[in-house]
Write an enzyme that holds these catalytic residues in place. Structure first.
Site, short mmCIF file in Angstrom:
data_model
loop_
_atom_site.label_atom_id
_atom_site.label_comp_id
_atom_site.label_asym_id
_atom_site.label_seq_id
_atom_site.Cartn_x
_atom_site.Cartn_y
_atom_site.Cartn_z
N GLY A 288 0.87 -1.16 0.00
CA GLY A 288 0.00 0.00 0.00
C GLY A 288 0.91 1.21 0.00
N GLU A 289 0.61 2.19 0.83
CA GLU A 289 1.43 3.38 0.93
C GLU A 289 1.88 3.49 2.38
OE1 GLU A 289 3.56 6.56 0.74
OE2 GLU A 289 1.81 6.74 2.04
N SER A 290 3.17 3.40 2.61
CA SER A 290 3.69 3.25 3.97
C SER A 290 3.37 4.44 4.87
CB SER A 290 5.20 2.99 3.94
OG SER A 290 5.90 4.07 3.35
N CYS B 274 6.18 -5.19 0.69
CA CYS B 274 6.34 -3.88 0.08
C CYS B 274 6.22 -2.79 1.15
CB CYS B 274 5.37 -3.71 -1.08
SG CYS B 274 5.84 -2.37 -2.21
N ILE C 46 6.26 -3.34 -7.34
CA ILE C 46 5.46 -2.16 -7.68
C ILE C 46 5.92 -1.01 -6.79
CG2 ILE C 46 3.14 -1.17 -7.83
CD1 ILE C 46 2.10 -4.10 -8.04
N ARG C 47 6.56 0.00 -7.39
CA ARG C 47 7.12 1.12 -6.60
C ARG C 47 7.84 0.58 -5.37
NH1 ARG C 47 2.58 5.07 -5.11
NH2 ARG C 47 4.05 5.31 -3.42
N HIS D 49 5.46 -8.25 -4.04
CA HIS D 49 4.10 -8.69 -3.70
C HIS D 49 3.91 -10.17 -4.03
CE1 HIS D 49 2.39 -4.65 -3.03
NE2 HIS D 49 3.34 -4.28 -3.86
N GLU E 216 1.72 -12.14 -2.98
CA GLU E 216 0.29 -12.47 -3.07
C GLU E 216 -0.27 -12.29 -4.47
OE1 GLU E 216 0.31 -8.00 -2.40
OE2 GLU E 216 1.58 -9.70 -1.86
#
Length: 188
Positions: free
Chosen positions: A46-48, A78, A135-136, A171, A173
């Site tokens: 997600g976004e940390s 991530c 991803i990023r 990721h 998953e």
């Protein structure tokens, strides 16, 4: 076995599917009471910084620190890797890290969203390469004593373990390969 999925931000559905396939019971965690009732925890991507803020506003920040200090088996993917790190580079000044694994991690180390990529990784302990989706993604700049680096990309650690804490810059998953989730369950 009840495995919590931190359900404040980020995609938890694919993690829940992986856990069910392996015979574990996924439990969404949004409150301290829910956190207290699980045997292990996955902190998803997600976004940390958002996850960090939501941990504060949900009342989960201190209970999570306490459970981590008591040895809660935890898998961070991530953004989850960033949240669990000892030190975060390129983070916001108000971003919390939870010091659950002795690593220094750099946010968005491989670049922006358009620089996302997939790679087959040689992973210590696995007999065949693991396909990974970045991803990023962050990567680890430095590891402390007691941290095992299980996989790297271009010399940068992207999969690490210390005790009952497992972190990945990617990721797992998002693929059908359940070997990392299975490895995590052995730590519980």
């Amino acid at each position: 076995m009840k495995v919590g999925l931190l359900a404040l931000q980020g995609a938890i559905g694919p993690h829940a599917d992986a856990l069910r396939e392996l015979g574990a019971v996924p439990v969404e965690v949004r409150t301290p009471a829910q956190l207290a009732d699980v045997d292990a925890l996955i902190i998803p991507g997600g976004e940390s910084t958002t996850i960090s803020k939501l941990l504060d506003t949900s009342g989960l920040a201190q209970p999570l620190r306490d459970r981590l200090a008591a040895g809660l088996p935890t898998f961070g993917t991530c953004a989850g890797m960033i949240v669990l790190a000892r030190t975060v580079l390129d983070g916001r000044a108000d971003q919390n890290s939870y010091d659950a694994i002795d690593i220094t991690v750099r946010r968005n180390a491989f670049g922006r969203q358009v620089d996302s990529f997939e790679a087959d990784l040689a992973v210590d302990g696995l007999d065949a390469p693991l396909h990974a989706v970045f991803i990023r993604a962050p990567f680890v700049e430095q590891v402390g004593d007691g941290v095992d680096v299980l996989a790297a990309v271009d010399g940068h650690p992207v999969l690490c373990r210390q005790g009952a804490v497992l972190v990945s810059a990617f990721h797992p998953e998002l693929t059908a390969d359940r070997r990392l989730h299975e490895l995590f369950l052995t730590l519980v």
